[in-house]
Design an enzyme around this catalytic site. Sequence first.
Site, PDB file in Angstrom:
ATOM      1  N   ASP A  36       1.380   9.417  20.674  1.00  0.00           N
ATOM      2  CA  ASP A  36       0.445   8.529  19.985  1.00  0.00           C
ATOM      3  C   ASP A  36       0.666   7.082  20.353  1.00  0.00           C
ATOM      4  O   ASP A  36       1.776   6.705  20.700  1.00  0.00           O
ATOM      5  CB  ASP A  36       0.770   8.580  18.488  1.00  0.00           C
ATOM      6  CG  ASP A  36      -0.059   9.605  17.783  1.00  0.00           C
ATOM      7  OD1 ASP A  36      -0.510  10.549  18.447  1.00  0.00           O
ATOM      8  OD2 ASP A  36      -0.231   9.445  16.561  1.00  0.00           O
ATOM      9  N   LYS A  58      -4.657   8.104  18.328  1.00  0.00           N
ATOM     10  CA  LYS A  58      -5.673   7.139  17.948  1.00  0.00           C
ATOM     11  C   LYS A  58      -5.080   5.833  17.503  1.00  0.00           C
ATOM     12  O   LYS A  58      -3.923   5.714  17.168  1.00  0.00           O
ATOM     13  CB  LYS A  58      -6.436   7.708  16.779  1.00  0.00           C
ATOM     14  CG  LYS A  58      -5.429   8.044  15.676  1.00  0.00           C
ATOM     15  CD  LYS A  58      -6.021   8.761  14.525  1.00  0.00           C
ATOM     16  CE  LYS A  58      -4.952   9.183  13.570  1.00  0.00           C
ATOM     17  NZ  LYS A  58      -4.762   8.397  12.437  1.00  0.00           N
ATOM     18  N   MET A 172      -2.565   2.498   6.657  1.00  0.00           N
ATOM     19  CA  MET A 172      -3.868   2.290   7.306  1.00  0.00           C
ATOM     20  C   MET A 172      -4.785   1.437   6.444  1.00  0.00           C
ATOM     21  O   MET A 172      -5.986   1.673   6.390  1.00  0.00           O
ATOM     22  CB  MET A 172      -4.527   3.650   7.587  1.00  0.00           C
ATOM     23  CG  MET A 172      -3.689   4.497   8.529  1.00  0.00           C
ATOM     24  SD  MET A 172      -4.466   6.060   8.931  1.00  0.00           S
ATOM     25  CE  MET A 172      -3.923   7.072   7.574  1.00  0.00           C
TER      26      MET A 172
HETATM   27  N1  SAH Z   1       2.836   9.438  10.025  1.00  0.00           N
HETATM   28  C1  SAH Z   1       3.029   8.031   9.921  1.00  0.00           C
HETATM   29  C2  SAH Z   1       1.823   7.322   9.356  1.00  0.00           C
HETATM   30  C3  SAH Z   1       0.585   7.487  10.181  1.00  0.00           C
HETATM   31  S1  SAH Z   1      -0.771   6.590   9.572  1.00  0.00           S
HETATM   32  C4  SAH Z   1       4.295   7.733   9.119  1.00  0.00           C
HETATM   33  O1  SAH Z   1       4.860   8.632   8.513  1.00  0.00           O
HETATM   34  O2  SAH Z   1       4.752   6.599   9.137  1.00  0.00           O
HETATM   35  C5  SAH Z   1      -0.619   5.088  10.445  1.00  0.00           C
HETATM   36  C6  SAH Z   1      -0.202   3.964   9.517  1.00  0.00           C
HETATM   37  O3  SAH Z   1       1.174   3.983   9.329  1.00  0.00           O
HETATM   38  C7  SAH Z   1      -0.485   2.587  10.043  1.00  0.00           C
HETATM   39  O4  SAH Z   1      -1.839   2.225   9.839  1.00  0.00           O
HETATM   40  C8  SAH Z   1       0.447   1.754   9.204  1.00  0.00           C
HETATM   41  O5  SAH Z   1      -0.102   1.580   7.919  1.00  0.00           O
HETATM   42  C9  SAH Z   1       1.640   2.663   9.078  1.00  0.00           C
HETATM   43  N2  SAH Z   1       2.705   2.348  10.053  1.00  0.00           N
HETATM   44  C10 SAH Z   1       3.216   3.162  10.966  1.00  0.00           C
HETATM   45  N3  SAH Z   1       4.232   2.555  11.638  1.00  0.00           N
HETATM   46  C11 SAH Z   1       4.359   1.336  11.097  1.00  0.00           C
HETATM   47  C12 SAH Z   1       5.238   0.247  11.338  1.00  0.00           C
HETATM   48  N4  SAH Z   1       6.190   0.284  12.277  1.00  0.00           N
HETATM   49  N5  SAH Z   1       5.095  -0.867  10.585  1.00  0.00           N
HETATM   50  C13 SAH Z   1       4.151  -0.938   9.644  1.00  0.00           C
HETATM   51  N6  SAH Z   1       3.302   0.066   9.370  1.00  0.00           N
HETATM   52  C14 SAH Z   1       3.392   1.199  10.090  1.00  0.00           C
END
Ligand code: SAH
Length: 521
Positions: A36, A58, A172
């Site tokens: 991803d 995405k 998100m």
């Molecule tokens: N599966 C992922 C989340 C996927 S949805 C998890 O468990 O973290 C994607 C969202 O995750 C982004 O829009 C943001 O809100 C958050 N996100 C993922 N990595 C991030 C990071 N390093 N810093 C801040 N937000 C993050």
Amino acid sequence: MEKGKVYLIGAGPGDAGLLTRRAYDVLQTADVVLYDSLVGDAILSLVPAGCRKIAVGKRAGNHLLPQEETNVLLLREALDGNCVVRLKGGDPFLFGRGGEELELLAENAVAFEVIPGVTSAIAVPAYNGIPVTHRDWASSVHIITAHRRAGKTDPINYKALVEMGGTFVFLMGVRALPEICAGLMEAGMPAETPAAVLERGTTASQRRVVATVQTLPEECEKEQIGMPAIIVVGEVCRLSEEFAWAEERPLAGEKILLMRPRQLIREFAGRLREKGAEVLEVPLIETRLIEPNPQLDAAFASLCEYQWLVFTSPSGVRLFFEALAARRQDLRSLMRCRIAVIGEGSRRELEKHGFIADFMPETYTGEALGRELCAYLKGQRKQDGNCLPEQQTSSGDDPAGEENLRILIPRAKEGNPELVSHLKEFAVEDLPLYETVPLEPGILDLKELVQKGEITTAVFTSASMVRSFVQVLGETDLRGVRAACIGKQTAAAAEAAGMQIFVAEQAKIESLEKLIQEMHG
Ligand code: SAH
């Protein structure tokens, strides 16, 4: 790991240290990795060179490969008998569409395994000093997606949330920040409730804005907060000021590019990470034994006839012993040799093989090694203790023997000519042992990283590394690159390529580390 199987892996939020051990192990054996855009650069740089890499997934509104195609691709790769890794940001089952990706596999009875990851919902607050629950402040945490499925309207039930209380983590949600804050306040949340937006958490570029539900949208607008970011709402946000720790680390904010083969820099990379730097490991060059090598065969056949062996790099030492073992020759063939090394790194590598160096110059360059060794051999020993103590009477004391000393220098194919020229009064044999070959850069787009100014420091340990870097970056303007160089030759090459140069005091890893710290300021 198993062939014909799909490993759905959570890569964590970005920091390479937050990749689980299981994930790391499986990744090393993958035939193909589908990743991803959310997976951090430091983690992508750990994907092994040999496997195929496919960018899928995405970034809101910018679909690289539609979900259905990703699902089919996973199935096809597994049916082809590959060890397939599906690498996702954070945890694969938390808003990661991990469930959807498994459906087709399950229908087709393809084996799979899920390796949970550290989720951004908890780790990103942690890296900003925010515990998502706290005995005094929050007894529950709710993780909510602000991203709606196209065409579906199942609005967030703010009323229910506010009634439940606790900490709210929105993923998100940056674009929807004003609606979220308004929704919470309309549902009765006090306007002064602490709230934060945390951008790119756990990476070198992490930033946070802490305000209240009322002021957060405006503050974020001012700070130009970008993605990815999470929103945290709740009393626990007020703890960040006291508990924030990530920025306090000595190399926080540094994104450092290392380009040596991984096995040689693991320790160095570890030390930089320990100090809080984000480290990208992108090997651009590799050292390879020259094979076949008749000159080496001849030298090895008469090793006991050389009085001195001279090593000019840690790789040279490692490859020499590798070549010796490959020819089923044991260490007793070196019994009569004394050994000189160019510097600390080579000395340490030599000790790993059970040998203590007999000589090391004061300055770690080929020129100094030749000059100082020559003086030493002629009996003009240095007084400052940098030369290692004598273990036996040197042949240098024997006027008849000195001229005929046989010195073997197993080293890189195009080694520094000054070394040999200083020793020419002896019977010197310059032995090309290995060559440096450029490698294809891995998954990371170095060009893009440099153009965006993301890399704060690039570390160069040889001029050939500078050449490989320049070749990979093509026409890119390198004036913005801050190059930490191990020595003058390397620095000259980096400067000629237009980079800003910084040179280590001594040609050794410890000096480079110190230099990086000084560059950080
Ligand atoms: N599966 C992922 C989340 C996927 S949805 C998890 O468990 O973290 C994607 C969202 O995750 C982004 O829009 C943001 O809100 C958050 N996100 C993922 N990595 C991030 C990071 N390093 N810093 C801040 N937000 C993050």
